[in-house]
Scaffold this motif. Structure first.
Motif, PDB file in Angstrom:
ATOM      1  N   ASP A 154       0.838  -1.205   0.000  1.00  0.00           N
ATOM      2  CA  ASP A 154       0.000   0.000   0.000  1.00  0.00           C
ATOM      3  C   ASP A 154       0.871   1.252   0.000  1.00  0.00           C
ATOM      4  N   ALA A 155       1.922   1.240   0.825  1.00  0.00           N
ATOM      5  CA  ALA A 155       2.813   2.398   0.911  1.00  0.00           C
ATOM      6  C   ALA A 155       3.537   2.619  -0.415  1.00  0.00           C
ATOM      7  N   ALA A 156       3.980   1.546  -1.044  1.00  0.00           N
ATOM      8  CA  ALA A 156       4.658   1.679  -2.333  1.00  0.00           C
ATOM      9  C   ALA A 156       3.715   2.233  -3.393  1.00  0.00           C
ATOM     10  N   SER A 157       2.465   1.788  -3.351  1.00  0.00           N
ATOM     11  CA  SER A 157       1.470   2.285  -4.297  1.00  0.00           C
ATOM     12  C   SER A 157       1.209   3.778  -4.085  1.00  0.00           C
ATOM     13  N   MET A 158       1.102   4.191  -2.814  1.00  0.00           N
ATOM     14  CA  MET A 158       0.895   5.613  -2.522  1.00  0.00           C
ATOM     15  C   MET A 158       2.110   6.441  -2.950  1.00  0.00           C
ATOM     16  N   ALA A 159       3.304   5.921  -2.692  1.00  0.00           N
ATOM     17  CA  ALA A 159       4.523   6.635  -3.084  1.00  0.00           C
ATOM     18  C   ALA A 159       4.570   6.800  -4.603  1.00  0.00           C
ATOM     19  N   LEU A 160       4.133   5.781  -5.319  1.00  0.00           N
ATOM     20  CA  LEU A 160       4.150   5.823  -6.783  1.00  0.00           C
ATOM     21  C   LEU A 160       3.173   6.859  -7.328  1.00  0.00           C
ATOM     22  N   PRO A 196       7.727   9.532  -9.533  1.00  0.00           N
ATOM     23  CA  PRO A 196       8.075   8.430 -10.442  1.00  0.00           C
ATOM     24  C   PRO A 196       8.777   7.305  -9.681  1.00  0.00           C
ATOM     25  N   TRP A 197       8.645   6.086 -10.176  1.00  0.00           N
ATOM     26  CA  TRP A 197       9.234   4.939  -9.506  1.00  0.00           C
ATOM     27  C   TRP A 197      10.736   5.096  -9.244  1.00  0.00           C
ATOM     28  N   PRO A 198      11.531   5.618 -10.180  1.00  0.00           N
ATOM     29  CA  PRO A 198      12.962   5.763  -9.867  1.00  0.00           C
ATOM     30  C   PRO A 198      13.227   6.656  -8.656  1.00  0.00           C
ATOM     31  N   ALA A 199      12.287   7.546  -8.324  1.00  0.00           N
ATOM     32  CA  ALA A 199      12.472   8.450  -7.187  1.00  0.00           C
ATOM     33  C   ALA A 199      11.884   7.894  -5.894  1.00  0.00           C
ATOM     34  N   VAL A 200      11.203   6.749  -5.969  1.00  0.00           N
ATOM     35  CA  VAL A 200      10.649   6.130  -4.764  1.00  0.00           C
ATOM     36  C   VAL A 200      11.791   5.440  -4.030  1.00  0.00           C
ATOM     37  N   ARG A 201      11.963   5.793  -2.758  1.00  0.00           N
ATOM     38  CA  ARG A 201      13.058   5.222  -1.971  1.00  0.00           C
ATOM     39  C   ARG A 201      12.520   4.175  -1.007  1.00  0.00           C
ATOM     40  N   MET A 202      13.261   3.100  -0.863  1.00  0.00           N
ATOM     41  CA  MET A 202      12.850   2.010   0.016  1.00  0.00           C
ATOM     42  C   MET A 202      12.662   2.498   1.449  1.00  0.00           C
ATOM     43  N   VAL A 203      13.548   3.371   1.904  1.00  0.00           N
ATOM     44  CA  VAL A 203      13.452   3.861   3.277  1.00  0.00           C
ATOM     45  C   VAL A 203      12.146   4.628   3.484  1.00  0.00           C
ATOM     46  N   ASP A 204      11.706   5.356   2.460  1.00  0.00           N
ATOM     47  CA  ASP A 204      10.449   6.107   2.566  1.00  0.00           C
ATOM     48  C   ASP A 204       9.243   5.161   2.579  1.00  0.00           C
ATOM     49  N   VAL A 205       9.304   4.108   1.766  1.00  0.00           N
ATOM     50  CA  VAL A 205       8.214   3.128   1.749  1.00  0.00           C
ATOM     51  C   VAL A 205       8.087   2.470   3.123  1.00  0.00           C
ATOM     52  N   ALA A 206       9.222   2.077   3.704  1.00  0.00           N
ATOM     53  CA  ALA A 206       9.200   1.458   5.032  1.00  0.00           C
ATOM     54  C   ALA A 206       8.620   2.413   6.067  1.00  0.00           C
ATOM     55  N   ALA A 207       9.044   3.669   6.016  1.00  0.00           N
ATOM     56  CA  ALA A 207       8.555   4.657   6.985  1.00  0.00           C
ATOM     57  C   ALA A 207       7.050   4.873   6.833  1.00  0.00           C
ATOM     58  N   MET A 208       6.572   4.955   5.587  1.00  0.00           N
ATOM     59  CA  MET A 208       5.130   5.135   5.360  1.00  0.00           C
ATOM     60  C   MET A 208       4.332   3.963   5.902  1.00  0.00           C
ATOM     61  N   ALA A 209       4.900   2.771   5.826  1.00  0.00           N
ATOM     62  CA  ALA A 209       4.203   1.572   6.299  1.00  0.00           C
ATOM     63  C   ALA A 209       4.357   1.374   7.797  1.00  0.00           C
ATOM     64  N   GLY A 210       5.248   2.142   8.411  1.00  0.00           N
ATOM     65  CA  GLY A 210       5.466   2.017   9.849  1.00  0.00           C
ATOM     66  C   GLY A 210       6.257   0.788  10.243  1.00  0.00           C
ATOM     67  N   VAL A 211       7.124   0.331   9.343  1.00  0.00           N
ATOM     68  CA  VAL A 211       7.969  -0.829   9.654  1.00  0.00           C
ATOM     69  C   VAL A 211       9.422  -0.462   9.381  1.00  0.00           C
ATOM     70  N   SER A 212      10.326  -1.321   9.809  1.00  0.00           N
ATOM     71  CA  SER A 212      11.747  -1.059   9.579  1.00  0.00           C
ATOM     72  C   SER A 212      12.114  -1.344   8.128  1.00  0.00           C
ATOM     73  N   ARG A 233       7.680   6.578 -15.456  1.00  0.00           N
ATOM     74  CA  ARG A 233       7.187   6.844 -14.099  1.00  0.00           C
ATOM     75  C   ARG A 233       6.866   5.556 -13.345  1.00  0.00           C
ATOM     76  N   LEU A 234       6.707   4.460 -14.057  1.00  0.00           N
ATOM     77  CA  LEU A 234       6.246   3.219 -13.444  1.00  0.00           C
ATOM     78  C   LEU A 234       7.384   2.210 -13.290  1.00  0.00           C
ATOM     79  N   PRO A 235       7.238   1.316 -12.320  1.00  0.00           N
ATOM     80  CA  PRO A 235       8.168   0.188 -12.309  1.00  0.00           C
ATOM     81  C   PRO A 235       7.861  -0.670 -13.529  1.00  0.00           C
ATOM     82  N   SER A 236       8.871  -1.217 -14.141  1.00  0.00           N
ATOM     83  CA  SER A 236       8.628  -2.066 -15.315  1.00  0.00           C
ATOM     84  C   SER A 236       9.471  -3.329 -15.194  1.00  0.00           C
ATOM     85  N   PRO A 237       9.066  -4.221 -14.303  1.00  0.00           N
ATOM     86  CA  PRO A 237       9.835  -5.449 -14.127  1.00  0.00           C
ATOM     87  C   PRO A 237       9.751  -6.325 -15.364  1.00  0.00           C
ATOM     88  N   THR A 238      10.772  -7.139 -15.568  1.00  0.00           N
ATOM     89  CA  THR A 238      10.732  -8.087 -16.672  1.00  0.00           C
ATOM     90  C   THR A 238       9.580  -9.051 -16.429  1.00  0.00           C
TER      91      THR A 238
END
Length: 201
Positions: free
Chosen positions: A10-16, A20-36, A108-113
């Motif tokens: 959910d946090a990653a979706s809100m961050a997106l 843009p996905w390249p600017a989404v940081r893992m530390v920010d996603v964790a903080a938004m979700a309230g986890v380490s 702007r989006l993640p584009s996994p293989t």
């Protein structure tokens, strides 16, 4: 799905939605979700793993919506019209769903293989996300097959099932064209009625 994983997605979706996905940081996603941050990495392994899980969740949600529409108590034709409307609505409502259905991934989006990636994750949901992801043609086939199974009914001949499959695929492809080029007055439901005046009753 464990609560922490769902909160992280959910946090990653809100961050997106905000950047843009390249600017989404893992530390920010964790903080938004309230986890380490460690919990985030334990669940997904990497940012690529998070992207794959996010796409997998959107794909599963889209297909669950397809199932709900097809199980509605209505005649065959009305269920297929509702399916067409769902495809267009889902594609317009989510940039990720639109990219999955059309194959048009913006920067702007993640584009996994779409092919499977090696997975050493101990998390079953992540191992699934690391598996192959559906391509646009996979989505057409998956939705077509679900539509045929839902509306064919007992005692339908193989020839009738084959014709129904062709007709369902026509509706799906028509709907996908409306995702990228919105129709005029009457929307996709009117187009389906025009294209399919008699086939499904």
């Amino acid at each position: 799905m464990p609560a922490a994983r769902e909160s992280l997605l959910d946090a990653a979706s809100m961050a997106l939605q905000r950047r843009p996905w390249p600017a989404v940081r893992m530390v920010d996603v964790a903080a938004m979700a309230g986890v380490s941050r460690q919990t985030l990495y334990n669940e997904f392994g990497s940012k690529e793993g998070l992207a794959r899980a996010l796409v997998r969740r959107e794909a599963d949600g889209y297909l669950a919506g397809v199932e709900r529409v097809l199980l509605a108590p209505a005649d065959r034709r009305e269920r297929l019209i509702a399916l067409a409307e769902w495809i267009v609505s889902a594609g317009r409502g989510s940039a990720l769903v639109r990219a999955m259905l059309t194959g048009c991934w913006s920067e702007r989006l993640p584009s996994p293989t779409l092919s499977a990636v090696p997975s050493s994750s101990a998390v079953p949901a992540q191992r699934r996300a690391d598996g192959p992801l559906p391509s646009p043609s996979d989505f057409v086939a998956l939705v077509r097959d679900r539509a045929v199974a839902a509306i064919a009914g007992p005692g339908v001949s193989k020839g009738d099932v084959a014709e129904l499959a062709r007709s369902c695929e026509l509706v799906i492809r028509l709907s996908l064209s409306c995702v990228t080029a919105p129709p005029g007055e009457g929307g996709v439901s009117e187009l389906v009625r025009i294209v399919w005046p008699r086939q499904v009753r």
